[in-house]
Every structure is written in C-alpha cells, then in structure tokens.
Design a protein around this motif. Structure first.
Motif, PDB file in Angstrom:
ATOM      1  N   MET A   1     127.714 -30.688  60.343  1.00 22.15           N
ATOM      2  CA  MET A   1     126.384 -31.021  59.893  1.00 22.15           C
ATOM      3  C   MET A   1     125.762 -29.771  59.268  1.00 22.15           C
ATOM      4  N   PRO A   2     125.191 -29.894  58.078  1.00 26.36           N
ATOM      5  CA  PRO A   2     124.635 -28.728  57.389  1.00 26.36           C
ATOM      6  C   PRO A   2     123.608 -27.950  58.212  1.00 26.36           C
ATOM      7  N   SER A   3     122.807 -28.635  59.013  1.00 26.74           N
ATOM      8  CA  SER A   3     121.785 -27.927  59.779  1.00 26.74           C
ATOM      9  C   SER A   3     122.395 -26.993  60.820  1.00 26.74           C
ATOM     10  N   VAL A   4     123.546 -27.333  61.366  1.00 25.92           N
ATOM     11  CA  VAL A   4     124.206 -26.474  62.350  1.00 25.92           C
ATOM     12  C   VAL A   4     124.781 -25.246  61.654  1.00 25.92           C
ATOM     13  N   LEU A   5     125.447 -25.443  60.540  1.00 23.19           N
ATOM     14  CA  LEU A   5     126.081 -24.342  59.816  1.00 23.19           C
ATOM     15  C   LEU A   5     125.047 -23.429  59.147  1.00 23.19           C
ATOM     16  N   LEU A   6     124.184 -23.997  58.331  1.00 20.69           N
ATOM     17  CA  LEU A   6     123.232 -23.187  57.567  1.00 20.69           C
ATOM     18  C   LEU A   6     122.075 -22.676  58.416  1.00 20.69           C
TER      19      LEU A   6
END
Length: 85
Positions: A1-6
């Motif tokens: 999920m982008p929110s976890v990575l970014l």
C-alpha cells in the motif's frame, strides 16, 4: 500500500510525503485476507495532489472514468481512460 511505503520516507527527520488515500465512494473497502480498509476521503483530494498512484484491481479491465475535481486527464468529453493491468 502506498501509504505504508511512502509514509515512512523521511529526510532530516521530517516526512517527505503527505499520503492521502481516497476512493470514488468513501466507505469500508474489502481487502485481501478478509480485512476492511476505511477510506473516508473522496476523489476531490486528487485535484491538490502532486502525484497520484492508482493501484491495480487485479483484474484486466478497460473503462471510462470521469475526471475528478478538474484533475489532469485527457480523452473525449472531459473523460480519461484508465486501464488496469
């Protein structure tokens, strides 16, 4: 999920990205493994975004989608094409 990575990216101890998750119909969305993800922001937030990430649905589909809040897009009649890979 982008929110976890970014969301974890920092520079000088400060976050580099402000990550906002949105959907066309804010609600609890089903995710793999039987969990639900609460997404309470609508597509109006796309207009203020510098970067937009659209994850695949896992299905191969081509459909027309309307432009969200004046966000950049092309196509005929003010609509953009989206292809899920």
């Amino acid at each position: 999920m982008p929110s976890v990575l970014l969301g974890a990216v920092e520079s000088g101890g400060r976050p580099v990205y402000q990550v906002t998750v949105c959907t066309a119909a804010p609600n609890v969305l089903a995710a793999s493994g039987g969990i639900g993800v609460v997404v309470d922001r609508g597509l109006e937030v796309v207009a203020a975004a510098d970067t937009v990430i659209v994850p695949s649905t896992g299905r191969s589909a081509r459909r027309r989608v309307g432009r969200a809040g004046g966000a950049a897009g092309g196509g005929r009649g003010g609509q953009a094409h989206r292809v899920d890979l």
